[in-house]
Design an enzyme around this catalytic site. Structure first.
Site, PDB file in Angstrom:
ATOM      1  N   LYS A  52      17.511 -58.262   9.001  1.00  0.00           N
ATOM      2  CA  LYS A  52      16.924 -58.953   7.852  1.00  0.00           C
ATOM      3  C   LYS A  52      16.307 -60.305   8.206  1.00  0.00           C
ATOM      4  CE  LYS A  52      17.756 -56.294   4.189  1.00  0.00           C
ATOM      5  NZ  LYS A  52      16.720 -55.880   3.230  1.00  0.00           N
ATOM      6  N   SER A 309      21.371 -50.931  12.068  1.00  0.00           N
ATOM      7  CA  SER A 309      20.690 -51.999  11.331  1.00  0.00           C
ATOM      8  C   SER A 309      21.535 -53.231  11.049  1.00  0.00           C
ATOM      9  CB  SER A 309      20.157 -51.454  10.000  1.00  0.00           C
ATOM     10  OG  SER A 309      21.213 -50.917   9.227  1.00  0.00           O
TER      11      SER A 309
END
Length: 415
Positions: A52, A309
């Site tokens: 992110k 992720s």
């Protein structure tokens, strides 16, 4: 050079002022297990332990280049996006206001504050994310701040595309398959946009949590749809509605290539990676690995890149993860037993247990009748078949019981 490729490479180069490329590591354990050449793109090893930061940094950088007088940024997030925005605010020396639900775990609040230091203010508001998001957007409108979307933003998507730039440079060739987790679609949009330009022959598989299948819903409807209910366990990917921009970038996806990962099965994958490889993954970070058994025939002998992720996992959740994994594997069950109120009844029950059966919970709920009492029992075992044997013994002895392992309502109240 095509504009998509040029822009993604520029975004990746700009990120080098913040952190080195995350590792692309061949995983011998998974490669041997699936007879394939499996590589992990370790986004769980970024400075904020998720990808992110890429989108937040890129969007903030490009907005400041166009609007150098901008001094305040806003986001609404209870997790990885908040930490990425906080890190970027400190890097650029701007102020950030981060709206988080009141129910956000303290650990996530503390980490966001740590990354942003004096450059961020955290506002806790709303019991649900929709309420938090509304408050953040209202604040932007009244204060003239710039809102940073977690995924549905062109520059955020561009930042996530840098994952693809790095993996191609690191692998030195095109992979046959890339397996991508999907929440709001920012990562999947950015990575596929770049890789499809570089090599149209690359195949993709997309993974969503079973309780948050927003991409599958959008593809079936022909437009983004809001899910009526979302299971929040996979908090990094449990999104009720795919982004409008991300849908337009993913509308080419074959719905059969969108795989769903049951939340409890993801826990098995998390424990496997922790116990075998020493890799700490959050639930969303394990999505791309969780579906490997489903695509084993397709990837045999192929080069596969799985994007892990995120690794923002609170170890206080480990008992819950173990419990979910055991229940999905059929190694732990809960049931209510009507125990005869007579001498020796408990001994009779204990003698039905096998050598691998352990009592994990034993609690009298109430004396439901003069001759019987209701007992909540939890049993752990080493082989799922052992429960077939136990339940056969209970039936033969006329001990009434009810398996409540997968009964959501009773489990919530009793377990």
């Amino acid at each position: 050079m095509k504009e998509t490729i040029r822009a993604a490479k520029a975004a990746a180069e700009a990120l080098r002022s913040v952190f080195d490329a995350t590792p692309l590591q061949r995983n011998d354990h998974l490669s041997q297990k699936y007879d394939a050449d499996i590589w992990l793109k370790r986004e769980d090893l970024s400075p904020v332990r998720s990808y992110k930061l890429r989108g937040a940094f890129t969007a903030m950088r490009k907005h400041l280049e166009a609007n150098p007088a901008q001094s305040r940024f806003v986001c609404a997030s209870a997790g990885n996006h908040a930490q990425g925005v906080a890190f970027a605010c400190r890097h650029f020396g701007v102020q950030g206001t981060i709206f988080m639900p009141v129910t956000t775990p303290q650990q996530k609040i503390d980490k966001t504050r740590m990354f942003g230091a004096s450059h961020v203010e955290i506002v806790l508001t709303g019991d649900y994310f929709d309420q938090t998001l509304s408050a953040a957007k209202e604040f932007c409108a009244t204060k003239g701040a710039h809102f940073l979307s977690p995924f549905d933003d062109t520059d955020v998507i561009l930042g996530q595309a840098s994952v693809a730039v790095e993996l191609m440079d690191q692998l030195g060739k095109s992979p046959d398959f890339v397996v991508l987790p999907v929440g709001g679609g920012g990562l999947a949009s950015g990575v596929t946009a770049y890789l499809r330009e570089v090599d149209p022959k690359i195949a993709f598989r997309f993974v969503e949590p079973l309780g948050g299948a927003s991409l599958r819903a959008a593809l079936r409807a022909g437009h983004p749809e809001t899910l009526g209910q979302v299971n929040s366990f996979v908090d990094g990917a449990a999104v009720a509605r795919l982004g409008d921009k991300t849908y337009r970038m993913l509308d080419w996806v074959n719905p059969s290539h969108v795989l769903l990962a049951p939340e409890d099965r993801i826990c098995i994958t998390m424990l496997e990676m922790l116990n075998v490889e020493g890799i700490v993954l959050e639930p969303a970070g394990a999505l791309s690995l969780d579906v490997l058994p489903e695509i084993a025939d397709s990837i045999r002998g192929k080069t596969v890149v799985c994007i892990t992720s995120g690794g923002n996992f609170d170890f206080e959740r480990l008992p819950e993860v173990k419990e979910r994994a055991q229940r999905f594997a059929g190694l732990k069950k809960y049931f209510i037993l009507r125990m005869p109120q007579r001498p020796g009844a408990l001994r009779d029950f204990l003698e039905m247990l096998g050598p691998d059966d352990d009592i994990a919970r034993f609690e009298y709920l109430k004396k439901s009748a003069r001759n019987f009492g209701s007992v909540l029992i939890g049993i752990e075992t080493k082989r799922s078949e052992n429960f077939t044997i136990l339940f056969a013994k209970l039936d033969e002895a006329a001990f009434p019981y009810r398996d409540i392992t997968n009964d959501g309502v009773l489990s919530e109240f009793l377990i």
